[in-house]
Scaffold this motif. Sequence first.
Motif: not given
Length: 210
Positions: A113-123
Amino acid sequence: VVSWNAIIGGYAQYGHGEEVLKLFQQMQQENVEPDWVTFICVLSACSRVGLVDEGRYYFDSMNKYHDITPRVEHFACMVDLLGRSGHLGEAEGFIKKMPIQPTPAVWMAFLGACRIHGLVDLAKHTVECVLDFEPQNSGAFVLLSNIYAAASRWVDRAVVRKLMEDRCVIKIPGCSCIEVSNQVHTFVVEDTSHPQTKEIHAELKRLSLQ
């Protein structure tokens, strides 16, 4: 129930969420009690087509109406459903409230889900959670590397690749398997190790020309 699961699972695999829910209702109308596998198929179907409210309902109904205790697979499906649909905060809270310890499969669903929404730090934080359980999880490293690349963070991507090299983490290639005459044949990309490679490629070429 096995036959119903096979049919529902087939529709779920190809993203026919509405059809899955209709089959699930029909199954119950015919007095066939669903099992834990059925709910994995139903929740997966909801995830693929973004049926968030329906997914929440069916997850809650497992224990409430069918006396089925959710397994880690069901939690992973819910995290995937919430994450894909953009409810990252709810998904993260869902993980924290799990009555069982989240497994790498749960964290990998969240990482997707982080990849889909581009949430780098959370990833990055999510990968750390995965590696706490499985330090050699190549999928987590590769996915984080791809997330950095998508965000044009090339230095961070290089760091991840170097870390993989230092830890001797090897990406396991995807493969396809078929069974013929009780013998399983496995193939990977650009694989030429099969003893009938020439015959296989000749047949594929013949079929492509039809």
